[in-house]
Scaffold this motif. Structure first.
Motif, PDB file in Angstrom:
ATOM      1  N   PHE A 146       0.832  -1.203   0.000  1.00  7.35           N
ATOM      2  CA  PHE A 146       0.000   0.000   0.000  1.00  7.35           C
ATOM      3  C   PHE A 146       0.868   1.255   0.000  1.00  7.35           C
ATOM      4  CE2 PHE A 146      -3.985  -1.996   2.210  1.00  7.35           C
ATOM      5  CZ  PHE A 146      -4.307  -2.627   1.021  1.00  7.35           C
ATOM      6  N   PHE A 147       1.935   1.247   0.808  1.00  2.87           N
ATOM      7  CA  PHE A 147       2.846   2.389   0.825  1.00  2.87           C
ATOM      8  C   PHE A 147       3.535   2.537  -0.535  1.00  2.87           C
ATOM      9  CE2 PHE A 147       3.877   3.722   5.420  1.00  2.87           C
ATOM     10  CZ  PHE A 147       2.559   3.524   5.812  1.00  2.87           C
ATOM     11  N   GLY A 148       3.869   1.404  -1.147  1.00  5.98           N
ATOM     12  CA  GLY A 148       4.472   1.451  -2.472  1.00  5.98           C
ATOM     13  C   GLY A 148       3.543   2.109  -3.478  1.00  5.98           C
ATOM     14  N   VAL A 149       2.241   1.782  -3.394  1.00  2.00           N
ATOM     15  CA  VAL A 149       1.250   2.422  -4.260  1.00  2.00           C
ATOM     16  C   VAL A 149       1.211   3.922  -3.985  1.00  2.00           C
ATOM     17  CG1 VAL A 149      -1.216   2.607  -4.780  1.00  2.00           C
ATOM     18  CG2 VAL A 149      -0.165   0.349  -4.512  1.00  2.00           C
ATOM     19  N   MET A 150       1.273   4.299  -2.721  1.00  2.00           N
ATOM     20  CA  MET A 150       1.254   5.716  -2.367  1.00  2.00           C
ATOM     21  C   MET A 150       2.419   6.467  -3.008  1.00  2.00           C
ATOM     22  SD  MET A 150       0.278   5.699   1.695  1.00  2.00           S
ATOM     23  CE  MET A 150      -1.427   5.575   2.251  1.00  2.00           C
ATOM     24  N   PHE A 151       3.560   5.790  -3.114  1.00  4.43           N
ATOM     25  CA  PHE A 151       4.740   6.415  -3.708  1.00  4.43           C
ATOM     26  C   PHE A 151       4.782   6.267  -5.224  1.00  4.43           C
ATOM     27  CE2 PHE A 151       6.390   7.056   0.468  1.00  4.43           C
ATOM     28  CZ  PHE A 151       7.357   8.031   0.335  1.00  4.43           C
ATOM     29  N   GLY A 152       3.793   5.613  -5.802  1.00  5.89           N
ATOM     30  CA  GLY A 152       3.705   5.524  -7.249  1.00  5.89           C
ATOM     31  C   GLY A 152       4.504   4.420  -7.890  1.00  5.89           C
ATOM     32  N   GLY A 161      -2.956  -5.531  -6.951  1.00  9.33           N
ATOM     33  CA  GLY A 161      -3.996  -6.080  -7.816  1.00  9.33           C
ATOM     34  C   GLY A 161      -4.039  -7.598  -7.778  1.00  9.33           C
ATOM     35  N   LYS A 162      -2.878  -8.226  -7.722  1.00 13.15           N
ATOM     36  CA  LYS A 162      -2.813  -9.685  -7.648  1.00 13.15           C
ATOM     37  C   LYS A 162      -3.380 -10.201  -6.328  1.00 13.15           C
ATOM     38  CE  LYS A 162      -0.838 -10.448 -11.629  1.00 13.15           C
ATOM     39  NZ  LYS A 162      -1.554 -11.174 -12.701  1.00 13.15           N
ATOM     40  N   LYS A 237      -6.185   5.651  -2.840  1.00 12.92           N
ATOM     41  CA  LYS A 237      -7.635   5.590  -3.011  1.00 12.92           C
ATOM     42  C   LYS A 237      -8.004   5.253  -4.451  1.00 12.92           C
ATOM     43  CE  LYS A 237     -11.557   8.465  -3.738  1.00 12.92           C
ATOM     44  NZ  LYS A 237     -11.876   9.756  -4.320  1.00 12.92           N
ATOM     45  N   LYS A 238      -7.369   5.919  -5.387  1.00 10.12           N
ATOM     46  CA  LYS A 238      -7.672   5.681  -6.798  1.00 10.12           C
ATOM     47  C   LYS A 238      -7.413   4.232  -7.182  1.00 10.12           C
ATOM     48  CE  LYS A 238      -6.354   7.101 -11.475  1.00 10.12           C
ATOM     49  NZ  LYS A 238      -5.514   8.006 -12.292  1.00 10.12           N
ATOM     50  N   HIS A 239      -6.297   3.684  -6.691  1.00  8.43           N
ATOM     51  CA  HIS A 239      -5.947   2.310  -7.057  1.00  8.43           C
ATOM     52  C   HIS A 239      -6.911   1.302  -6.430  1.00  8.43           C
ATOM     53  CE1 HIS A 239      -3.438  -0.834  -8.634  1.00  8.43           C
ATOM     54  NE2 HIS A 239      -3.248  -1.355  -7.429  1.00  8.43           N
TER      55      HIS A 239
END
Length: 292
Positions: A146-152, A161-162, A237-239
Motif C-alpha cells: 500500500f505504501f508502495g502504491v502511495m509512492f507511485g 492487484g494480484k 484511493k484511486k488504485h
C-alpha cells in the motif's frame, strides 16, 4: 558490526519504522467501528450490517458512494497530520526505539491510519484483527505494498492487484498469507520495502518530512503535507477503488486469475510526484469525520 549493517539496510530500516508506528496508540483502526461510523450517513442499517459482516462491495454499496466517504476520511486525516505536532500527534512517542525519529513515526502512523480506512471501504479484510501488538507477516506485506502504491511504484500497483484478485476469487475474509510471505508477490514486498527504506535514508520519508521538523514538537507544515500526504492518500484511493474487489457488480468466474505460478513484472517504474490524481478537492482541508 553485523547489527550496524542491519540497521543501515534500507529494507530493515523501513520495517523498523513501519512496525514502530503500528504500535503507537491511535494508529490501528477498528474496522467495525470505522465502517459503522463512516457508512451511517449514506447507507441503511442492513447495508451497514452486511458491509461489516462481509464487505461494502457485498453489501452493494457503490464505488461512487465509497469515493465520497473516502474523500471525507482523507480530508480528516490530512487535517490531523498537518495540524498536530510531531510529539503531540500521537501518544506513546517517547516509547519509540531510538532509531526512529518521533516526527517520522507520527507521519507514518497517519499514513497507516488512512491506508486502513481506505482498505476497509474498498472491501479489504481486517488488517489488525489480533489483540496483541505484533504485526503478522501478511499484514506487514500488504501495508508495504500500500505504501508502495502511495509512492507511485508500478510493481506495488501490480502486486496489490494480484492480492485483491486472490481474495476476490476465494471470497476470502483474511489476507492470503502464502502469497504475501512465500509466493511470487513476496519479492515485490521486499523490493518495495527496500525502495521505501531508501527514501527514509535519503530524505527521511515523504520529501524530507523528518528533516523539515528539526525540533520534536514542531508543527508539520500544512503546505508540506498537502504536497506529500494528501497526494499519496489519493493515489492509494484511486488504485483500491479501481480494483474488482471494490466493485459490487463484479462476479468472479471459475476461470478467474490465479496468482500461484504467475510471474510479476520485475522492472520497477515510478509515477511522477505530480501525477494526475483521482479525487477532487485537494485544497480544502477540514475535520469532518469523528475519530473511530
Amino acid at each position: 558490526m553485523k547489527q550496524g549493517k542491519e540497521v543501515e539496510n534500507p529494507e530493515s530500516r523501513f520495517f523498523t519504522v513501519l512496525l514502530a508506528a503500528a504500535k503507537l496508540p491511535g494508529v490501528r483502526i477498528h474496522r467495525e467501528e470505522y465502517l459503522r461510523s463512516a457508512l451511517a450517513r449514506h447507507c441503511s442499517e442492513d447495508e451497514i450490517r452486511r458491509a461489516i459482516e462481509e464487505t461494502p462491495a457485498a453489501a452493494g454499496i457503490t464505488v461512487e458512494v465509497l469515493d465520497k466517504i473516502a474523500n471525507d476520511s482523507i480530508r480528516y486525516e490530512t487535517a490531523k497530520v498537518s495540524a498536530l505536532s510531531a510529539a503531540a500527534g500521537l501518544p506513546g512517542i517517547l516509547a519509540l526505539p531510538a532509531t526512529v525519529p518521533a516526527d517520522l513515526a507520527q507521519y507514518v502512523g497517519h499514513m497507516l491510519r488512512i491506508a486502513q480506512k481506505l482498505a476497509y471501504l474498498y472491501s479489504w479484510p481486517d488488517l489488525f484483527d489480533g489483540e496483541g501488538e505484533d504485526v503478522d507477516d501478511a499484514t506487514k506485506g500488504v501495508l508495504t505494498l500500500f505504501f508502495g502504491v502511495m509512492f507511485g511504484t508500478q510493481s506495488a500497483n501490480a502486486a496489490v492487484g494480484k492480492v485483491a484478485g486472490i481474495m476476490s476469487k476465494q471470497v476470502a475474509k483474511k489476507l492470503p498469507q502464502k502469497a504475501l510471505t512465500k509466493g511470487v508477490i513476496y519479492p515485490i514486498v521486499k523490493k518495495s520495502a527496500a525502495y521505501l527504506g531508501v527514501q527514509l535514508t535519503k530524505q527521511s520519508f515523504a520529501k524530507g518530512v523528518s528533516k523539515a521538523i528539526p525540533v520534536v514538537g514542531a508543527v508539520v507544515s500544512g503546505g508540506l503535507t498537502l504536497s506529500t500526504y494528501l497526494p499519496m492518500a489519493k493515489r492509494l484511493k484511486k488504485h483500491l477503488a479501481g480494483l474488482p474487489l471494490a466493485d459490487p457488480s463484479h462476479r468472479v468466474t471459475e476461470d478467474g486469475d490465479v496468482v500461484d505460478g504467475e510471474v510479476l513484472e520485475d522492472h520497477e517504474t515510478f509515477a511522477p510526484a505530480d501525477a494526475e490524481l483521482h479525487a477532487p478537492d485537494t485544497t480544502a482541508v477540514r475535520l469532518e469525520e469523528p475519530r473511530p
